[in-house]
Write an enzyme that holds these catalytic residues in place. Sequence first.
Site, PDB file in Angstrom:
ATOM      1  N   HIS A  58      59.966 -31.825  76.948  1.00  0.00           N
ATOM      2  CA  HIS A  58      59.456 -32.175  75.624  1.00  0.00           C
ATOM      3  C   HIS A  58      60.601 -32.299  74.610  1.00  0.00           C
ATOM      4  O   HIS A  58      60.601 -33.192  73.753  1.00  0.00           O
ATOM      5  CB  HIS A  58      58.447 -31.129  75.155  1.00  0.00           C
ATOM      6  CG  HIS A  58      57.112 -31.234  75.831  1.00  0.00           C
ATOM      7  ND1 HIS A  58      56.935 -30.891  77.152  1.00  0.00           N
ATOM      8  CD2 HIS A  58      55.903 -31.642  75.385  1.00  0.00           C
ATOM      9  CE1 HIS A  58      55.663 -31.084  77.481  1.00  0.00           C
ATOM     10  NE2 HIS A  58      55.011 -31.533  76.425  1.00  0.00           N
ATOM     11  N   ASP A  83      66.385 -23.175  77.420  1.00  0.00           N
ATOM     12  CA  ASP A  83      65.842 -24.446  77.902  1.00  0.00           C
ATOM     13  C   ASP A  83      65.916 -25.512  76.810  1.00  0.00           C
ATOM     14  O   ASP A  83      66.307 -26.659  77.059  1.00  0.00           O
ATOM     15  CB  ASP A  83      64.385 -24.273  78.343  1.00  0.00           C
ATOM     16  CG  ASP A  83      64.215 -23.219  79.417  1.00  0.00           C
ATOM     17  OD1 ASP A  83      65.228 -22.883  80.049  1.00  0.00           O
ATOM     18  OD2 ASP A  83      63.093 -22.752  79.614  1.00  0.00           O
ATOM     19  N   HIS A 130      58.719 -22.329  76.661  1.00  0.00           N
ATOM     20  CA  HIS A 130      60.065 -22.440  77.217  1.00  0.00           C
ATOM     21  C   HIS A 130      60.935 -21.346  76.632  1.00  0.00           C
ATOM     22  O   HIS A 130      60.681 -20.834  75.534  1.00  0.00           O
ATOM     23  CB  HIS A 130      60.692 -23.803  76.877  1.00  0.00           C
ATOM     24  CG  HIS A 130      60.266 -24.913  77.790  1.00  0.00           C
ATOM     25  ND1 HIS A 130      60.814 -25.107  79.031  1.00  0.00           N
ATOM     26  CD2 HIS A 130      59.340 -25.888  77.626  1.00  0.00           C
ATOM     27  CE1 HIS A 130      60.256 -26.174  79.597  1.00  0.00           C
ATOM     28  NE2 HIS A 130      59.354 -26.668  78.759  1.00  0.00           N
TER      29      HIS A 130
END
Length: 443
Positions: A293, A340, A336
Amino acid sequence: MSQLCVVDWSPADTEVWLRKEGFEDQTIHILCKVHQVNGKCLLSLNEQDFSLEPLNTLNLRDRKCLYLSVKALQRENHNSLVLLGISEVPTVTLYSPHHQYTKHDYSDYCDSDRVSPPASEDGRTQRLQPEIFKAFLAFCYVVAVTWITAFVMVIVHDRVPDMKKYPPLPDIFLDNVPHIPWAFDMCEITGTVLFTIWLMVLCFHKHRFILMRRFFALSGTVFLLRCITMLITSLSVPGAHLQCQPKNFTSREGVSLFSDLASKVSHAYVIWSGAGMSIQGVRTCGDYMFSGHTVALTMLNFFITEYTPRYLYFLHTLTWIMNMFGIFFILAAHEHYSIDVFVAFYITSRLFLYYHTLSNNQALMQRDYNRTRIWFPLFSFFEATVDGIVPNEYETPREIVLNLWSFIMCKFSAVRHQVLINTHKNNPVQRVSNSVLENNKTK
């Protein structure tokens, strides 16, 4: 003599050339009979030779005319001068906008067969080809990579660590920010808005096919790298709110290898068709390093700011705010780890900047061409014909419709013309008529 190279001229050939240039017999006798001047000698004459004997003994007219004729002969046979070592190979001036490059030019910064055409003074390219075929190849590349990514996400879901045995890792942000359940949906809505803005830019940008192939190439490369990082190490689930259990199809009794593969492909298709978004009903686990994302948000932000005019400060500020808020929503949802998101933003932004730095500065690309061709083959292929900065030029809806109509009519005319030619060739009556006409013309 006309069939011989000047280097191979004998004194007799030189005499023929001098007579053709209109020199007197006395001058020809001195040069060809007394001093045996041949072709090599003519090409090697310089200004100092005209101030020495025997050339300084010629009358003023013959000396001046001989000087001009020799200079013209040397210009016409420049390659021979290079072979003889009299003249040096011209050096490429990479920063001169008016220098005309040839394939024989050399430079410390480029190979002799990789000299790009000159760019304008502001660095913008003078010629751009849409190269629709390359855009289509880039699209196929990103589709293939997304399929691979979806399948790898299924594999890493099977390998997700047991939450009871491997609790969430310590994280500065996650440990100090409470979990917000709706935050991840807000992140994906933000990404959808950015994607809509990017589609509008593509729709009206004059060089949309170049933008498309760059977007597909960079996105595919980053997600391919993400597949590798997901497979290498499986991180523990970042939050207890995530219900992640391994879907180990092979552990079930009576399940064949084919059925296991079919189940994974089916699950991968669900992920791929839903673009990996939770608002599309997709839930995945184990795909933490690094955040896909964040990659999507950052890539869209950078492409929008790069390919829109600089005076659109409001739009650029808006896209950056949406990018940062999207990252915050990812972390606030505890989907996350912080590492990340950081790694995803760093890799995406650096790859975007490296790609555009090389494509906008052909001197750097040519200097490291062999290295670039090995480590980034897609760049060498897609940007081979781009010789500068892609200008942000836009088309009005009327121009888009006219260009599309012209393209369709051009293709239609080409197809119609080809059909008429084939019909003309396959018509036996017309072939006989053409044969009769050709015979009459011959008679």
